[in-house]
Design a protein around this motif. Structure first.
Motif, short mmCIF file in Angstrom:
data_model
loop_
_atom_site.label_atom_id
_atom_site.label_comp_id
_atom_site.label_asym_id
_atom_site.label_seq_id
_atom_site.Cartn_x
_atom_site.Cartn_y
_atom_site.Cartn_z
N THR A 1 0.83 -1.22 0.00
CA THR A 1 0.00 0.00 0.00
C THR A 1 0.86 1.27 0.00
O THR A 1 0.36 2.34 -0.36
N MET A 2 2.10 1.16 0.45
CA MET A 2 2.99 2.33 0.47
C MET A 2 3.13 2.93 -0.92
O MET A 2 3.21 4.15 -1.09
N LEU A 3 3.11 2.06 -1.94
CA LEU A 3 3.32 2.53 -3.31
C LEU A 3 2.07 3.20 -3.89
O LEU A 3 2.13 3.78 -4.97
N ASP A 4 0.93 3.08 -3.19
CA ASP A 4 -0.27 3.77 -3.64
C ASP A 4 -0.20 5.27 -3.37
O ASP A 4 -0.97 6.05 -3.95
N ASN A 5 0.70 5.67 -2.47
CA ASN A 5 0.88 7.09 -2.19
C ASN A 5 1.45 7.76 -3.44
O ASN A 5 2.48 7.34 -3.97
N LEU A 6 0.75 8.79 -3.94
CA LEU A 6 1.15 9.44 -5.19
C LEU A 6 2.56 10.00 -5.10
O LEU A 6 3.36 9.86 -6.04
N LEU A 7 2.88 10.65 -3.99
CA LEU A 7 4.20 11.25 -3.83
C LEU A 7 5.29 10.19 -3.82
O LEU A 7 6.31 10.31 -4.50
N VAL A 8 5.04 9.10 -3.06
CA VAL A 8 6.04 8.02 -2.98
C VAL A 8 6.15 7.31 -4.33
O VAL A 8 7.24 7.04 -4.83
N GLY A 9 4.99 7.02 -4.94
CA GLY A 9 5.01 6.32 -6.21
C GLY A 9 5.72 7.10 -7.30
O GLY A 9 6.51 6.55 -8.07
N TYR A 10 5.48 8.43 -7.36
CA TYR A 10 6.11 9.26 -8.39
C TYR A 10 7.61 9.37 -8.13
O TYR A 10 8.42 9.43 -9.06
N THR A 11 8.00 9.38 -6.86
CA THR A 11 9.41 9.55 -6.53
C THR A 11 10.22 8.29 -6.81
O THR A 11 11.38 8.36 -7.23
N VAL A 12 9.62 7.12 -6.62
CA VAL A 12 10.40 5.88 -6.69
C VAL A 12 10.09 5.06 -7.94
O VAL A 12 10.63 3.96 -8.09
N TYR A 13 9.26 5.58 -8.84
CA TYR A 13 8.82 4.75 -9.96
C TYR A 13 9.98 4.28 -10.83
O TYR A 13 9.92 3.23 -11.47
N ASP A 14 11.07 5.08 -10.88
CA ASP A 14 12.21 4.69 -11.70
C ASP A 14 13.46 4.49 -10.86
O ASP A 14 14.58 4.63 -11.34
N THR A 15 13.26 4.18 -9.58
CA THR A 15 14.39 4.05 -8.67
C THR A 15 14.68 2.58 -8.42
O THR A 15 13.87 1.86 -7.83
N ASP A 16 15.82 2.12 -8.92
CA ASP A 16 16.18 0.71 -8.79
C ASP A 16 16.35 0.29 -7.34
O ASP A 16 16.09 -0.86 -6.97
N ALA A 17 16.79 1.22 -6.51
CA ALA A 17 17.01 0.87 -5.11
C ALA A 17 15.71 0.47 -4.42
O ALA A 17 15.73 -0.26 -3.43
N ILE A 18 14.57 0.95 -4.94
CA ILE A 18 13.28 0.61 -4.35
C ILE A 18 12.80 -0.73 -4.90
O ILE A 18 12.47 -1.66 -4.17
#
Length: 348
Positions: A105-122
């Motif tokens: 559910t953490m990834l449903d957060n728009l801010l978190v999802g937009y920030t990490v969508y292309d982040t390999d570390a996530i």
């Protein structure tokens, strides 16, 4: 010309806001672009603990203990439940088809999802894989941990705070400096208002505040010179009046003596009477000469004043003219006059 342009306070404030605003935005963009390095560093340092294996084993035990069938999707979903940081994918190993799964559910957060969508570390975080043997077949389970996503919001807040500090601190210090200049000017003007013209006005800048300080300091110097000149003139007038008083007192004393002799008829003969009378006239002329000198002095050194009209009686002016005509006629002047007394008034 350019130097004078940048001496304007409004230009300086605008330049400070634009410069450090741009610098703050640059720092924020820099921190944001290197967010993946921070996430990887956090993983290496173990800042966020990941218990992926324990979470997967718990799901595996529940599936086995409840003798869940591969096709009982509802029961499997109830066991998987909802997790904030874990995603689970289940596959039928026999045909490699997806059975069901859960999404962090953490990834449903728009801010978190937009920030990490292309982040390999996530997305390339801790992954756990295992096979679960059920009565009617084998399930492949993949558990993905997104625990590091918990660092997204704090990191963004930290980046924003750093950018704001880079913008606000220099701006605050600049404004504080200008306010300090204004306070110094206010204190200096307070001394000036209390009559201390020897206290200099400090000039600390080249902007409008400095120009105002310069003008006030010039005003202080002008007032100081005017007061010094006025004091010198006052002393000179005092000395003049003192000298004239002394000079007038001597002939006045003699005149009073001669007039008393004449009034009391203390003279012995006609020649002595004429002597006292002539001496009295000489003293009057001497007093008149001193008075003329005094008037000439005040006329030369007096300041020009605006003419102020006042109400004047023509009757008083008439009597004054008649009196002076009488004096002229007493000295053998022939006056042609056509004057009538009146009670009218004029402004003059």
């Amino acid at each position: 010309m350019i130097k004078h342009f940048f001496n304007k306070l409004s230009i300086q404030i605008s330049a400070i806001i634009i410069l450090f605003g741009a610098l703050g935005m640059t720092v924020f963009c820099f921190l944001y672009s290197y967010r993946e390095d921070f996430f990887e560093f956090s993983q290496k340092m173990g800042i966020i603990s990941e218990n992926t294996e324990a979470y997967a084993i718990n799901i595996e035990n529940q599936l086995i203990d409840n003798n869940v069938s591969i096709n009982d999707v509802d029961t499997i979903d109830s066991i998987l439940g909802i997790s904030e940081i874990y995603s689970v994918n289940l596959y039928n190993k026999a045909n490699n088809l997806s059975i069901t799964g859960s999404y962090a559910t953490m990834l449903d957060n728009l801010l978190v999802g937009y920030t990490v969508y292309d982040t390999d570390a996530i997305y390339n975080g801790d992954i756990y894989h295992t096979d679960i043997e059920l009565e009617d077949g084998t399930i492949e389970m993949y558990v993905y941990s997104y625990a590091i996503a918990k660092m997204v919001v704090p990191y963004l807040v930290f980046s924003i705070i750093i950018a704001l500090l880079i913008f606000l601190i220099p701006t605050f210090l600049f404004i504080k400096r200008k306010v300090h200049h204004i306070e110094n000017l206010k204190n200096d003007v307070t001394y000036l208002s209390q009559g201390d013209l020897n206290h200099p006005i400090s000039i600390n800048s080249n902007d409008e505040i400095g120009e105002l300080s310069h003008q006030i300091n010039n005003l202080r110097l002008i007032l100081k010179d005017n007061f010094a000149t006025e004091e010198a003139n006052r002393k000179a007038n005092y000395d003049l009046v003192t000298a004239l008083s002394h000079d007038l007192r001597t002939p006045l004393t003699s005149l009073m003596g001669y007039l008393d002799i004449i009034r009391l008829k203390k003279y012995k003969n006609e020649d002595q009477y004429n002597l006292y009378l002539n001496n009295s006239i000489d003293k009057v002329n001497q007093i008149n000469e001193l008075a003329n000198k005094m008037f000439e002095y005040f006329l030369v050194f007096s300041k020009e004043q605006d003419t102020e009209l006042t109400k004047m009686s023509l009757g008083v002016i008439y009597e004054y003219i008649i009196e002076n005509i009488g004096v002229l006629e007493g000295h053998s002047f022939i006056i042609n006059k056509n004057l009538k007394p009146t009670n009218s008034f004029i402004r003059g």
